[in-house]
Design a protein around this motif. Structure first.
Motif, PDB file in Angstrom:
ATOM      1  N   HIS A 102     -25.756   6.279  20.155  1.00  0.00           N
ATOM      2  CA  HIS A 102     -26.277   5.300  21.107  1.00  0.00           C
ATOM      3  C   HIS A 102     -26.440   5.969  22.460  1.00  0.00           C
ATOM      4  O   HIS A 102     -25.467   6.398  23.070  1.00  0.00           O
ATOM      5  N   GLN A 103     -27.670   6.067  22.922  1.00  0.00           N
ATOM      6  CA  GLN A 103     -27.972   6.742  24.197  1.00  0.00           C
ATOM      7  C   GLN A 103     -28.857   5.838  25.045  1.00  0.00           C
ATOM      8  O   GLN A 103     -29.957   6.218  25.451  1.00  0.00           O
ATOM      9  N   GLN A 104     -28.382   4.653  25.355  1.00  0.00           N
ATOM     10  CA  GLN A 104     -29.199   3.682  26.076  1.00  0.00           C
ATOM     11  C   GLN A 104     -29.673   4.226  27.419  1.00  0.00           C
ATOM     12  O   GLN A 104     -28.865   4.673  28.238  1.00  0.00           O
ATOM     13  N   ALA A 105     -30.986   4.188  27.590  1.00  0.00           N
ATOM     14  CA  ALA A 105     -31.651   4.590  28.836  1.00  0.00           C
ATOM     15  C   ALA A 105     -31.494   6.074  29.158  1.00  0.00           C
ATOM     16  O   ALA A 105     -31.795   6.497  30.274  1.00  0.00           O
ATOM     17  N   ASP A 106     -31.033   6.885  28.211  1.00  0.00           N
ATOM     18  CA  ASP A 106     -30.900   8.321  28.440  1.00  0.00           C
ATOM     19  C   ASP A 106     -32.172   9.054  28.036  1.00  0.00           C
ATOM     20  O   ASP A 106     -32.951   8.584  27.201  1.00  0.00           O
ATOM     21  N   THR A 107     -32.360  10.230  28.612  1.00  0.00           N
ATOM     22  CA  THR A 107     -33.489  11.094  28.275  1.00  0.00           C
ATOM     23  C   THR A 107     -33.003  12.209  27.354  1.00  0.00           C
ATOM     24  O   THR A 107     -32.090  12.954  27.703  1.00  0.00           O
ATOM     25  N   VAL A 108     -33.607  12.292  26.169  1.00  0.00           N
ATOM     26  CA  VAL A 108     -33.231  13.294  25.173  1.00  0.00           C
ATOM     27  C   VAL A 108     -34.337  14.333  25.091  1.00  0.00           C
ATOM     28  O   VAL A 108     -35.514  13.990  24.931  1.00  0.00           O
ATOM     29  N   THR A 109     -33.970  15.608  25.204  1.00  0.00           N
ATOM     30  CA  THR A 109     -34.945  16.681  25.071  1.00  0.00           C
ATOM     31  C   THR A 109     -34.452  17.694  24.044  1.00  0.00           C
ATOM     32  O   THR A 109     -33.262  18.012  23.992  1.00  0.00           O
ATOM     33  N   VAL A 110     -35.365  18.162  23.210  1.00  0.00           N
ATOM     34  CA  VAL A 110     -35.050  19.170  22.197  1.00  0.00           C
ATOM     35  C   VAL A 110     -36.022  20.318  22.351  1.00  0.00           C
ATOM     36  O   VAL A 110     -37.246  20.128  22.308  1.00  0.00           O
ATOM     37  N   ARG A 111     -35.475  21.513  22.537  1.00  0.00           N
ATOM     38  CA  ARG A 111     -36.276  22.735  22.642  1.00  0.00           C
ATOM     39  C   ARG A 111     -35.664  23.755  21.697  1.00  0.00           C
ATOM     40  O   ARG A 111     -34.734  24.474  22.043  1.00  0.00           O
ATOM     41  N   GLY A 112     -36.137  23.757  20.463  1.00  0.00           N
ATOM     42  CA  GLY A 112     -35.548  24.634  19.461  1.00  0.00           C
ATOM     43  C   GLY A 112     -34.118  24.209  19.168  1.00  0.00           C
ATOM     44  O   GLY A 112     -33.862  23.052  18.817  1.00  0.00           O
ATOM     45  N   ASP A 113     -33.165  25.128  19.326  1.00  0.00           N
ATOM     46  CA  ASP A 113     -31.767  24.817  19.062  1.00  0.00           C
ATOM     47  C   ASP A 113     -31.024  24.311  20.292  1.00  0.00           C
ATOM     48  O   ASP A 113     -29.794  24.200  20.272  1.00  0.00           O
ATOM     49  N   LEU A 114     -31.749  23.985  21.333  1.00  0.00           N
ATOM     50  CA  LEU A 114     -31.125  23.425  22.534  1.00  0.00           C
ATOM     51  C   LEU A 114     -31.460  21.945  22.617  1.00  0.00           C
ATOM     52  O   LEU A 114     -32.621  21.557  22.704  1.00  0.00           O
ATOM     53  N   LEU A 115     -30.415  21.112  22.569  1.00  0.00           N
ATOM     54  CA  LEU A 115     -30.587  19.670  22.711  1.00  0.00           C
ATOM     55  C   LEU A 115     -29.817  19.239  23.949  1.00  0.00           C
ATOM     56  O   LEU A 115     -28.641  19.589  24.122  1.00  0.00           O
ATOM     57  N   ALA A 116     -30.468  18.470  24.807  1.00  0.00           N
ATOM     58  CA  ALA A 116     -29.834  18.043  26.056  1.00  0.00           C
ATOM     59  C   ALA A 116     -30.008  16.538  26.245  1.00  0.00           C
ATOM     60  O   ALA A 116     -31.036  15.962  25.878  1.00  0.00           O
ATOM     61  N   ILE A 117     -28.980  15.921  26.814  1.00  0.00           N
ATOM     62  CA  ILE A 117     -29.027  14.512  27.198  1.00  0.00           C
ATOM     63  C   ILE A 117     -28.999  14.468  28.722  1.00  0.00           C
ATOM     64  O   ILE A 117     -28.039  14.939  29.344  1.00  0.00           O
ATOM     65  N   ASN A 118     -30.066  13.935  29.312  1.00  0.00           N
ATOM     66  CA  ASN A 118     -30.184  13.911  30.768  1.00  0.00           C
ATOM     67  C   ASN A 118     -29.981  15.303  31.368  1.00  0.00           C
ATOM     68  O   ASN A 118     -29.342  15.466  32.414  1.00  0.00           O
ATOM     69  N   GLY A 119     -30.496  16.306  30.666  1.00  0.00           N
ATOM     70  CA  GLY A 119     -30.427  17.675  31.150  1.00  0.00           C
ATOM     71  C   GLY A 119     -29.153  18.420  30.836  1.00  0.00           C
ATOM     72  O   GLY A 119     -29.046  19.622  31.127  1.00  0.00           O
ATOM     73  N   VAL A 120     -28.177  17.755  30.223  1.00  0.00           N
ATOM     74  CA  VAL A 120     -26.894  18.385  29.914  1.00  0.00           C
ATOM     75  C   VAL A 120     -26.865  18.762  28.429  1.00  0.00           C
ATOM     76  O   VAL A 120     -27.013  17.887  27.562  1.00  0.00           O
ATOM     77  N   PRO A 121     -26.691  20.047  28.085  1.00  0.00           N
ATOM     78  CA  PRO A 121     -26.658  20.459  26.671  1.00  0.00           C
ATOM     79  C   PRO A 121     -25.550  19.745  25.903  1.00  0.00           C
ATOM     80  O   PRO A 121     -24.432  19.596  26.400  1.00  0.00           O
ATOM     81  N   ARG A 122     -25.864  19.314  24.694  1.00  0.00           N
ATOM     82  CA  ARG A 122     -24.894  18.643  23.843  1.00  0.00           C
ATOM     83  C   ARG A 122     -24.900  19.283  22.453  1.00  0.00           C
ATOM     84  O   ARG A 122     -25.922  19.838  22.014  1.00  0.00           O
ATOM     85  N   PRO A 123     -23.785  19.198  21.703  1.00  0.00           N
ATOM     86  CA  PRO A 123     -23.680  19.887  20.409  1.00  0.00           C
ATOM     87  C   PRO A 123     -24.171  19.059  19.218  1.00  0.00           C
ATOM     88  O   PRO A 123     -23.791  19.322  18.083  1.00  0.00           O
ATOM     89  N   HIS A 124     -25.020  18.076  19.458  1.00  0.00           N
ATOM     90  CA  HIS A 124     -25.418  17.157  18.395  1.00  0.00           C
ATOM     91  C   HIS A 124     -26.118  17.847  17.231  1.00  0.00           C
ATOM     92  O   HIS A 124     -25.947  17.459  16.071  1.00  0.00           O
ATOM     93  N   LEU A 125     -26.936  18.860  17.512  1.00  0.00           N
ATOM     94  CA  LEU A 125     -27.646  19.548  16.436  1.00  0.00           C
ATOM     95  C   LEU A 125     -26.674  20.232  15.485  1.00  0.00           C
ATOM     96  O   LEU A 125     -26.819  20.141  14.257  1.00  0.00           O
ATOM     97  N   ALA A 126     -25.682  20.909  16.026  1.00  0.00           N
ATOM     98  CA  ALA A 126     -24.720  21.629  15.192  1.00  0.00           C
ATOM     99  C   ALA A 126     -23.912  20.659  14.333  1.00  0.00           C
ATOM    100  O   ALA A 126     -23.650  20.921  13.147  1.00  0.00           O
TER     101      ALA A 126
END
Length: 268
Positions: A112-136
């Motif tokens: 649940h990421q209400q109103a958050d911005t999710v970006t995926v660039r290859g193996d880098l996933l970030a929520i509101n610009g902060v890298p997160r380990p969700h892909l792994a």
């Protein structure tokens, strides 16, 4: 609203994972936390104080997200089989939803990421610009599922991880990893329905039957989550909704009263 009290399929045997209700673990965590909280006063109920405690709010939101995604998955139709709360394997992870259909097998991780911005660039996933380990984490769940399904069926059963973000502001994906998909609840069904078909109906059925057997998952028992009570959670949802409506009523009343007072003051 998702029926929490029945099994996913009326014809499914209670001894299989087809009997797992969606969001059972989150619902149990929510209700267990609520049982430790102090009941609201009559005053609190009248003025819309939330019935949720600080400890129960997180699992409550997680449960709503998982139930919403389960409802979305049901729209895929009879060509797909959906299992909920699948114990993936040795690392103790649980797959929120396992989707098995013409496009393959997908291990869904609902966040649940209400109103958050999710970006995926290859193996880098970030929520509101902060890298997160969700892909792994999603990759680990899918790998465990693939190992177990391949071992039991004797087929080569690749499983792709699929992260589903609920209510994000946006999901921007560029160079999506081959083994993990990323989408939102709004685009989930389209994401799955438009994949290339790689499994015929007989293979889908064989994999689904294997996935439904507790023994496939290293002897996992059929779902018995201590504290799970679908009826109690439905009642809690009603309480939360009533509290929200009460807060809205009093908020509107205060605004109206302030407006009337201003007119009287400046019109005098």
């Amino acid at each position: 609203m998702t029926d929490l009290r029945g099994a996913k399929s009326a014809t499914a045997a209670a001894a299989t994972l087809r009997a797992h209700p969606a969001a059972a673990s989150a619902i149990a965590s929510c209700l267990n936390a609520q049982a430790e909280s102090r009941p609201r006063s009559t005053f609190g109920k009248a003025f819309g104080v939330s019935p949720l405690s600080e400890a129960s709010r997180g699992p409550y939101v997680a449960a709503l997200g998982a139930l919403h995604v389960a409802d979305e998955l049901a729209k895929l139709g009879p060509d797909w089989e959906i299992l909920h709360g699948v114990p993936a394997g040795e690392r103790g992870g649980v797959i929120d939803h396992l989707a098995i259909g013409p496009a393959g097998v997908f291990a869904l991780d609902v966040l649940h990421q209400q109103a958050d911005t999710v970006t995926v660039r290859g193996d880098l996933l970030a929520i509101n610009g902060v890298p997160r380990p969700h892909l792994a984490l999603a990759r680990d769940l899918a790998t465990d599922a693939a190992v177990n399904l391949t071992r039991v069926t004797g087929l080569n059963v690749p499983v792709r991880g699929l992260i589903v973000y609920v209510a994000p502001q946006s999901v921007s994906v560029r160079d999506e990893p081959d083994d993990v998909g990323v989408t939102s609840d709004r685009t989930l069904c389209k994401w799955l329905a438009t994949r290339e078909h790689v499994l015929d109906a007989a293979t889908v059925a064989a994999i689904a039957d294997a996935a439904a057997e507790p023994s496939t998952w290293r002897g996992a028992a059929p779902h018995r989550t201590p504290g799970f009570d679908g009826t109690a959670f439905d009642a809690l949802r009603v309480e939360v909704q009533r509290a929200w409506l009460a807060r809205g009523f009093w908020g509107t009343a205060l605004i109206a009263a302030a407006a009337i007072a201003a007119v009287q003051l400046f019109g005098a």
